[in-house]
Enzyme design. Structure first.
Site, PDB file in Angstrom:
ATOM      1  N   LYS A 137       0.856  -1.194   0.000  1.00 43.18           N
ATOM      2  CA  LYS A 137       0.000   0.000   0.000  1.00 43.18           C
ATOM      3  C   LYS A 137       0.893   1.244   0.000  1.00 43.18           C
ATOM      4  O   LYS A 137       0.969   1.999   0.962  1.00 43.18           O
ATOM      5  CB  LYS A 137      -0.935  -0.023   1.198  1.00 43.18           C
ATOM      6  CG  LYS A 137      -1.912  -1.195   1.144  1.00 43.18           C
ATOM      7  CD  LYS A 137      -2.760  -1.283   2.397  1.00 43.18           C
ATOM      8  CE  LYS A 137      -3.677  -2.499   2.346  1.00 43.18           C
ATOM      9  NZ  LYS A 137      -4.475  -2.657   3.574  1.00 43.18           N
ATOM     10  N   LYS A 169      -4.280 -14.874  -1.335  1.00 41.40           N
ATOM     11  CA  LYS A 169      -5.270 -14.108  -0.580  1.00 41.40           C
ATOM     12  C   LYS A 169      -6.645 -14.773  -0.686  1.00 41.40           C
ATOM     13  O   LYS A 169      -6.808 -15.804  -1.341  1.00 41.40           O
ATOM     14  CB  LYS A 169      -5.320 -12.681  -1.114  1.00 41.40           C
ATOM     15  CG  LYS A 169      -3.973 -11.953  -1.092  1.00 41.40           C
ATOM     16  CD  LYS A 169      -3.673 -11.365   0.261  1.00 41.40           C
ATOM     17  CE  LYS A 169      -4.473 -10.105   0.484  1.00 41.40           C
ATOM     18  NZ  LYS A 169      -4.139  -9.480   1.797  1.00 41.40           N
ATOM     19  N   GLU A 199      -3.052 -16.574   3.173  1.00 43.82           N
ATOM     20  CA  GLU A 199      -3.883 -15.822   4.112  1.00 43.82           C
ATOM     21  C   GLU A 199      -5.087 -16.653   4.520  1.00 43.82           C
ATOM     22  O   GLU A 199      -5.739 -17.272   3.678  1.00 43.82           O
ATOM     23  CB  GLU A 199      -4.363 -14.528   3.447  1.00 43.82           C
ATOM     24  CG  GLU A 199      -5.351 -13.719   4.271  1.00 43.82           C
ATOM     25  CD  GLU A 199      -5.965 -12.591   3.465  1.00 43.82           C
ATOM     26  OE1 GLU A 199      -5.321 -11.534   3.366  1.00 43.82           O
ATOM     27  OE2 GLU A 199      -7.077 -12.772   2.924  1.00 43.82           O
ATOM     28  N   ASP A 220      -5.539 -12.967   9.098  1.00 46.34           N
ATOM     29  CA  ASP A 220      -6.143 -11.701   8.690  1.00 46.34           C
ATOM     30  C   ASP A 220      -7.319 -11.335   9.586  1.00 46.34           C
ATOM     31  O   ASP A 220      -8.308 -12.064   9.675  1.00 46.34           O
ATOM     32  CB  ASP A 220      -6.611 -11.796   7.237  1.00 46.34           C
ATOM     33  CG  ASP A 220      -7.112 -10.457   6.708  1.00 46.34           C
ATOM     34  OD1 ASP A 220      -6.437  -9.443   6.920  1.00 46.34           O
ATOM     35  OD2 ASP A 220      -8.204 -10.439   6.101  1.00 46.34           O
TER      36      ASP A 220
END
Length: 281
Positions: A137, A169, A199, A220
């Site tokens: 990010k 993910k 994840e 997560d």
């Protein structure tokens, strides 16, 4: 002290930023107000305390406008400094230095802000086994610089892009038909040097993930109790990364669950610029 980034990586960013600022006619204000050939001495100084990152951005921005500029770096990336600290001393053509000023300050302030915020997170988890890492990010075009700033603040880097590690993910899991199947497909598709992380978003997926032998399991948005359960259940057999809901208020408690790594998107997407300025001397 962190390793300096090669000029080869920084220079294209500097050129693009200067080109954006100079436009078609250059710095018309400096050209109108300052006689050609005027020299000036100035310092880049901190208005607030922090951690230095991006000092070479200042050097390269000034040199791009005046190859004969004399530049003295008073501190290195990774150094902590107090308010009022002189970070860089410069003697250069006045028009050139003023044209480079905003590019240099924008990057220096941005990167120092990231390094300083990272240091705050690292300090918050001191005494635990957890390490603070960044994410993807980042500001488009500035990833290498921003991840360097994280290292300057004492953090570590997560993957740099989509090509340097496997990170499965939730959407990959959904399309592959499950955690185990996604990991098996990934293992079969890549070489032995490629790290693999998967994840999971609930404890019920942990055994399925663990059975496939990933290098890292990302937990997560787990609550603290579930994080502690995951740590106890894996017993050090895999690196555990906590992600989601991490801020300076919550990070200590997350670290104390025993996870190995805590990823913090805020290091790069929410860091405030650190106030630095150019002062004529």
């Amino acid at each position: 002290m962190s390793r300096a980034l090669p000029d080869l990586i920084i220079a294209p960013v500097i050129r693009a930023a200067l080109a954006e600022d100079l436009g078609r006619a250059g710095d018309v204000t400096a050209q109108a107000c300052i006689p050609p050939g005027t020299r000036m001495s100035a310092v880049f100084a901190a208005r607030k305390p922090g951690v230095l990152a991006g000092v070479d951005c200042v050097r390269l921005a000034v040199q791009a406008m005046d190859v004969d500029a004399r530049i003295r770096l008073r501190h290195a990336d990774g150094d902590a400094f107090e308010a009022g600290a002189v970070l860089v001393e410069v003697e250069a053509d006045a028009r050139a230095l003023l044209a480079a000023e905003r590019t240099a300050l924008n990057l220096l302030g941005r990167l120092c802000g990231i390094a300083t915020l990272t240091r705050d997170y690292v300090r918050a988890v001191q005494g635990t086994s957890a390490r603070i890492t960044d994410t993807r990010k980042t500001t488009p075009g500035l990833r290498a610089l921003e991840k360097h700033a994280v290292v300057c603040g004492g953090g570590i880097n997560h993957r740099f892009g989509l090509d340097d590690a496997i990170l499965i993910k939730d959407n990959h899991v959904a399309l592959a038909g499950g955690v185990g199947e996604a990991v098996r497909r990934a293992r079969a598709a890549v070489g032995h040097l490629m790290k693999l992380e998967v994840e999971i978003d609930r404890l019920g997926q942990l055994d399925e993930a663990l059975a496939e032998g990933p290098d890292v399991i990302m937990l997560d948005n787990f609550g603290l109790d579930d994080l502690r359960t995951a740590v106890a259940q894996t017993r050090g057999r895999v690196v555990l990364e906590a992600s989601g809901g991490v801020n300076l208020t919550t990070v200590r408690a997350i670290a104390e669950t025993g996870v190995d790594v805590i990823s913090v998107g805020a290091l790069t997407h929410s860091a405030a610029n650190l106030d630095v300025g150019l002062d004529v001397i």
